[in-house]
Design an enzyme around this catalytic site. Sequence first.
Site, PDB file in Angstrom:
ATOM      1  N   ARG A   1      12.061  -5.795   6.066  1.00  0.00           N
ATOM      2  CA  ARG A   1      12.801  -5.448   4.854  1.00  0.00           C
ATOM      3  C   ARG A   1      14.314  -5.583   5.049  1.00  0.00           C
ATOM      4  NH1 ARG A   1      13.121   0.228   2.996  1.00  0.00           N
ATOM      5  NH2 ARG A   1      13.313   0.354   0.739  1.00  0.00           N
TER       6      ARG A   1
ATOM      7  N   ALA B   1       3.008   1.771   3.019  1.00  0.00           N
ATOM      8  CA  ALA B   1       4.223   0.951   2.968  1.00  0.00           C
ATOM      9  C   ALA B   1       5.301   1.666   2.154  1.00  0.00           C
ATOM     10  CB  ALA B   1       3.915  -0.413   2.358  1.00  0.00           C
TER      11      ALA B   1
ATOM     12  N   HIS C   1       5.803   6.577  -2.359  1.00  0.00           N
ATOM     13  CA  HIS C   1       7.140   7.100  -2.662  1.00  0.00           C
ATOM     14  C   HIS C   1       7.039   8.594  -2.968  1.00  0.00           C
ATOM     15  CE1 HIS C   1       7.932   2.856  -4.470  1.00  0.00           C
ATOM     16  NE2 HIS C   1       8.180   2.841  -3.181  1.00  0.00           N
TER      17      HIS C   1
ATOM     18  N   CYS D   1       0.824  -1.211   0.000  1.00  0.00           N
ATOM     19  CA  CYS D   1       0.000   0.000   0.000  1.00  0.00           C
ATOM     20  C   CYS D   1       0.863   1.270   0.000  1.00  0.00           C
ATOM     21  CB  CYS D   1      -0.907  -0.012   1.223  1.00  0.00           C
ATOM     22  SG  CYS D   1       0.010   0.122   2.766  1.00  0.00           S
TER      23      CYS D   1
END
Length: 542
Positions: free
Chosen positions: A93, A62, A193, A59
């Site tokens: 991660r 994230a 982002h 999403c």
Amino acid sequence: KTLIDELEMSKFTEEVVKAYPKKVAKKRSKSIVINDPDSIPQIQSNVRTIPGIITQRGCTYAGCKGVVLGPTRDIVNITHGPIGCGFYSWLTRRNQTRADKPEMDNFIPYTFSTDMQDSNIVFGGEEKLKVAIREAVELFNPKGIAIFSTCPVGLIGDDVHRVARQMKEEFPGVNIFGFSCEGYRGVSQSAGHHIANNGLYKHLIGRNDNPTRKYKYAVNVLGEYNIGGDAFVIEDLFERIGVDIIATMSGNSTLEQFETAHTADFSLVMCHRSINYVAEMLETSFGIPWAKANFIGAEATAKTLRKVGQYFGDQELIDRIEEVIADEMKAVNAAIEKARAKTEGKTAMMFVGGSRAHHYQELFSELGMETLVAGYEFGHRDDYEGRRVIPTIQIDADSRNIEEITVYPDPTRYKPRKTEEELAQLREAFDIEFNEYKGMMNDMKKGTLVIDDLSHYEMEKLIELYKPDVFCAGIKEKYVVQKMGIPMKQLHNYDNGGPYAAFEGAINFYKDIEMIACSTIFKQMKAPWEREEVLEAEYVFN
Ligand code: CFM
Ligand code: HCA
């Protein structure tokens, strides 16, 4: 006949399209293409996943919190939302950091969340957020605090930006800022982002003109997140060639690195998808040109280092770079030779985020392995087709993908280093020389398959039809693929391996792939559904 001709990749399209309901088949077939690097076909991407399909995607939260801001060590990142969002975006991660001096803050081992409950959803969660911020200041006295909105925050209307402003008044020495990165804001991590990039620019970049510099030349390494220690290897390499890294965004990074990023001479962009907006903004506002870089693969690393030498045009630096490359390539060549004896001719498939499905093909080809099929979870068309990105607002009513617009800073706050005219000249000459604008499809063979936002059903079909020697993706795929008897390598967190970047990382990768691709253990396995009777599910479409 090549392997790809023999395998007839078009079989896949026929089978999958046949199995889907008509409408779904029509939509999905635009995201499944047979590649031709000489005449690159259009691929549908960055559109909404069809409801009901099991996607690999994550999403917007994230992409913003987990991916872009997460790896910074000295900002307290508070997730405003239910506990699951903060917990699942915390360290799976494997982003690493090096805080080896006692005075260095390191909040990465903590996950901070407001842990919203039903009553906060009904009566609002802003007060709880303020309490969390006060607690964070009292316990950790951080230089910065970032607040990340999860889905319910957007639904109930908590204003994280107002809270940030109020708390900044209460704690004037602490840089406190919020992100409206609710999970549903975009069709994937990609919108996150963009939101993160805008926030970095608005609240951090350009606030400190005094970076720590040792050498004559300095770069930023953008879109490198230090997964499995990749950024450490890159840092060591730059130390050896004698070039400073001002900011890595955001692997092994600090608030100070962000604040001084505008003082670098040149930006190298590793993961273009997640950070191109910052690269563009640094170029436009400060005249810092950017070029695509790739430290995945020994050849790619050498090429990137040579770009750095060419950019600064300093013969001493160029010589030093050549020495380092020659030195490193000895061990690399020996490792390739050893692994390749076993890996040559084997096949791979890879489906990862928005850049690794492209970058990792380099490493596989160094092993003599062919990539049959690849795709991104959330790449845009330029990541596939290799065109120049011009940040724009995209409103696509059908896909409901609403991308953030890039926020350029107020020019009165910053002093651009170059005039508009100088910048235009620089761009024209520079882009041709340094930025090839290649996407994944430029580098894949004719007849290979390229699939955007691969569904779980399609993944199973690919494996059934073409039986790759290695399948690369993430945790959602990992165990299903292994149960199908196919070695699986996670390219997100490298399982427990890495670093895989630069020369040292390439050697690690060759060894790990040789080990799994040539292992016979998976072939001896029987999946539960092969060992015992199971109920078969049948899809019912209307
Ligand atoms: Fe860039 Fe990444 Fe990737 Fe990405 Fe990601 Fe990642 Fe990835 Mo997972 S920033 S696009 S949003 S390279 S977290 S470090 S591995 S999907 S291919
Ligand atoms: C993310 C992070 C992720 C997830 C990986 C996976 C990562 O997008 O939220 O699905 O295995 O690299 O950790 O991409």
